[in-house]
Motif scaffolding. Structure first.
Motif, short mmCIF file in Angstrom:
data_model
loop_
_atom_site.label_atom_id
_atom_site.label_comp_id
_atom_site.label_asym_id
_atom_site.label_seq_id
_atom_site.Cartn_x
_atom_site.Cartn_y
_atom_site.Cartn_z
N ALA A 89 -29.67 -66.02 25.78
CA ALA A 89 -29.12 -64.70 26.09
C ALA A 89 -27.92 -64.85 27.02
O ALA A 89 -27.88 -65.75 27.87
CB ALA A 89 -30.18 -63.82 26.73
N VAL A 90 -26.96 -63.96 26.86
CA VAL A 90 -25.71 -64.00 27.63
C VAL A 90 -25.54 -62.70 28.39
O VAL A 90 -25.77 -61.61 27.86
CB VAL A 90 -24.51 -64.22 26.68
N THR A 91 -25.15 -62.81 29.64
CA THR A 91 -24.80 -61.65 30.45
C THR A 91 -23.29 -61.60 30.63
O THR A 91 -22.67 -62.63 30.93
CB THR A 91 -25.48 -61.71 31.84
N VAL A 92 -22.72 -60.41 30.44
CA VAL A 92 -21.28 -60.23 30.60
C VAL A 92 -21.04 -59.26 31.75
O VAL A 92 -21.58 -58.16 31.77
CB VAL A 92 -20.64 -59.69 29.31
N ARG A 93 -20.23 -59.71 32.71
CA ARG A 93 -19.91 -58.89 33.88
C ARG A 93 -18.41 -58.66 33.99
O ARG A 93 -17.61 -59.51 33.58
CB ARG A 93 -20.42 -59.57 35.16
N VAL A 94 -18.05 -57.53 34.57
CA VAL A 94 -16.65 -57.20 34.81
C VAL A 94 -16.18 -57.95 36.06
O VAL A 94 -16.82 -57.85 37.12
CB VAL A 94 -16.47 -55.69 35.00
N VAL A 95 -15.09 -58.69 35.94
CA VAL A 95 -14.56 -59.43 37.08
C VAL A 95 -13.16 -58.96 37.48
O VAL A 95 -12.69 -59.29 38.58
CB VAL A 95 -14.52 -60.95 36.80
N THR A 96 -12.49 -58.20 36.62
CA THR A 96 -11.15 -57.70 36.92
C THR A 96 -10.98 -56.30 36.37
O THR A 96 -11.34 -56.04 35.22
CB THR A 96 -10.06 -58.58 36.27
N VAL A 97 -10.46 -55.40 37.19
CA VAL A 97 -10.02 -54.08 36.73
C VAL A 97 -8.74 -53.75 37.48
O VAL A 97 -8.76 -53.57 38.70
CB VAL A 97 -11.07 -52.99 37.00
N ARG A 98 -7.64 -53.71 36.74
CA ARG A 98 -6.36 -53.41 37.39
C ARG A 98 -5.34 -53.01 36.32
O ARG A 98 -5.54 -53.30 35.14
CB ARG A 98 -5.84 -54.62 38.17
N PRO A 99 -4.25 -52.37 36.73
CA PRO A 99 -3.18 -52.13 35.75
C PRO A 99 -2.71 -53.46 35.18
O PRO A 99 -2.54 -54.44 35.90
CB PRO A 99 -2.09 -51.45 36.59
N GLY A 100 -2.52 -53.50 33.86
CA GLY A 100 -2.20 -54.76 33.21
C GLY A 100 -0.76 -55.19 33.33
O GLY A 100 -0.47 -56.38 33.27
N CYS A 101 0.16 -54.25 33.50
CA CYS A 101 1.59 -54.58 33.55
C CYS A 101 2.03 -54.90 34.98
O CYS A 101 1.44 -54.40 35.96
CB CYS A 101 2.42 -53.44 33.00
N ALA A 102 3.07 -55.69 35.08
CA ALA A 102 3.56 -56.12 36.39
C ALA A 102 4.06 -54.95 37.25
O ALA A 102 4.07 -55.06 38.47
CB ALA A 102 4.68 -57.14 36.21
N THR A 103 4.42 -53.85 36.61
CA THR A 103 4.88 -52.68 37.37
C THR A 103 3.75 -52.03 38.17
O THR A 103 4.01 -51.27 39.10
CB THR A 103 5.46 -51.62 36.42
N GLY A 104 2.51 -52.29 37.77
CA GLY A 104 1.37 -51.65 38.42
C GLY A 104 1.14 -50.23 37.96
O GLY A 104 0.25 -49.54 38.48
N GLN A 105 1.89 -49.78 36.94
CA GLN A 105 1.77 -48.41 36.44
C GLN A 105 0.94 -48.39 35.17
O GLN A 105 1.28 -49.05 34.18
CB GLN A 105 3.16 -47.84 36.16
N LEU A 106 -0.13 -47.61 35.17
CA LEU A 106 -0.97 -47.52 33.97
C LEU A 106 -0.20 -46.96 32.78
O LEU A 106 -0.48 -47.33 31.64
CB LEU A 106 -2.19 -46.64 34.26
N ALA A 107 0.79 -46.11 33.04
CA ALA A 107 1.57 -45.53 31.94
C ALA A 107 2.37 -46.58 31.18
O ALA A 107 2.79 -46.35 30.05
CB ALA A 107 2.51 -44.46 32.50
N ASP A 108 2.58 -47.74 31.78
CA ASP A 108 3.35 -48.79 31.13
C ASP A 108 2.51 -49.69 30.23
O ASP A 108 3.07 -50.51 29.50
CB ASP A 108 4.04 -49.67 32.18
N GLY A 109 1.19 -49.57 30.29
CA GLY A 109 0.40 -50.47 29.45
C GLY A 109 -1.09 -50.43 29.67
O GLY A 109 -1.81 -51.26 29.13
N GLY A 110 -1.58 -49.48 30.44
CA GLY A 110 -3.01 -49.33 30.62
C GLY A 110 -3.65 -50.40 31.49
O GLY A 110 -2.97 -51.11 32.23
N TYR A 111 -4.96 -50.51 31.36
CA TYR A 111 -5.74 -51.41 32.20
C TYR A 111 -5.87 -52.80 31.59
O TYR A 111 -5.93 -52.98 30.37
CB TYR A 111 -7.17 -50.88 32.37
N ARG A 112 -5.97 -53.78 32.46
CA ARG A 112 -6.49 -55.10 32.14
C ARG A 112 -7.92 -55.15 32.66
O ARG A 112 -8.17 -54.95 33.86
CB ARG A 112 -5.66 -56.19 32.81
N ILE A 113 -8.86 -55.40 31.77
CA ILE A 113 -10.27 -55.53 32.16
C ILE A 113 -10.70 -56.96 31.88
O ILE A 113 -10.67 -57.42 30.73
CB ILE A 113 -11.16 -54.52 31.41
#
Length: 217
Positions: A89-113
């Motif tokens: 069995a495998v457990t999957v955990r969230v280790v990163t949640v942040r805006p994905g683009c270098a601008t830091g703006q979600l409108a430019d490309g959403g989240y990186r999870i």
């Protein structure tokens, strides 16, 4: 210490002291990070043999990347299977949640999870995946959360045109997926551009020990 030598570079990859490395090859299947139908490399420009890798884990650039397409509003999920080839069995955990683009703006490309898969039997960290361009992330998807194969991470979205997200229409909406093994290298399953996928179509394998990045299984 666990180390891997990158071909021709003498580059050592050391496992973090706090985590046991996945030393014995035991494949974990990688699936499309989109529930339902999706499309592999729709326009023939973003296949894993040459697609850009922009994220790093454990101090190293991820192994491979691909764009998987679906119009806005589709459910985004973890790409990791729930069991290894050995049946662990495998457990999957969230280790990163942040805006994905270098601008830091979600409108430019959403989240990186960022997600991390661990073998429940051995305690070994197997791999990580970065799921990029995620829209409408639920509040529960936060660092430390455990997610199952069908836990909703968010939705596919359409973001404003930018250097980070060069999309002109809904048919270009996609998830940018990157995968990295904790020990040596994961692989992708090669297929032609514009191939249709289901949510249980295998697209890669982690846990195996390939000798370099962008490796085809």
């Amino acid at each position: 210490m666990v180390a891997v030598v990158a071909a021709g570079m003498g580059l050592l990859l050391a496992a973090p002291a706090t985590a046991q490395a996945h030393e014995v090859p035991d494949a974990l299947t990688v699936y499309p990070p989109i529930q339902g139908a999706s499309t592999w490399d729709r326009f023939g420009l973003s296949g894993p043999a040459g697609h850009h890798r922009v994220f790093s884990n454990w101090g190293y650039l991820n192994d491979w990347s691909v764009d998987i397409y679906r119009n806005p509003g589709a459910t985004v999920v973890s790409p990791f299977g729930s069991r290894t080839a050995a049946g662990h069995a495998v457990t999957v955990r969230v280790v990163t949640v942040r805006p994905g683009c270098a601008t830091g703006q979600l409108a430019d490309g959403g989240y990186r999870i960022g997600l991390e898969a661990t073998d429940n039997v051995t305690g070994a960290v197997i791999a990580r995946a970065d799921v990029m361009h995620v829209d409408r992330k639920p509040a529960a998807i936060a660092v430390g959360a455990t997610v199952g194969p069908w836990t909703k991470l968010g939705e596919t979205g359409r973001f404003r045109y930018s250097s980070c997200y060069q999309v002109n229409g809904d048919t270009g909406a996609h998830i940018h997926l990157e995968v990295i093994n904790h020990h040596r290298y994961s692989c992708y399953l090669p297929r032609a551009a514009n191939t249709e996928l289901g949510d249980e179509t295998a697209i890669g394998r982690a846990g195996l020990h390939y000798g370099g990045p962008r490796a085809a299984c």
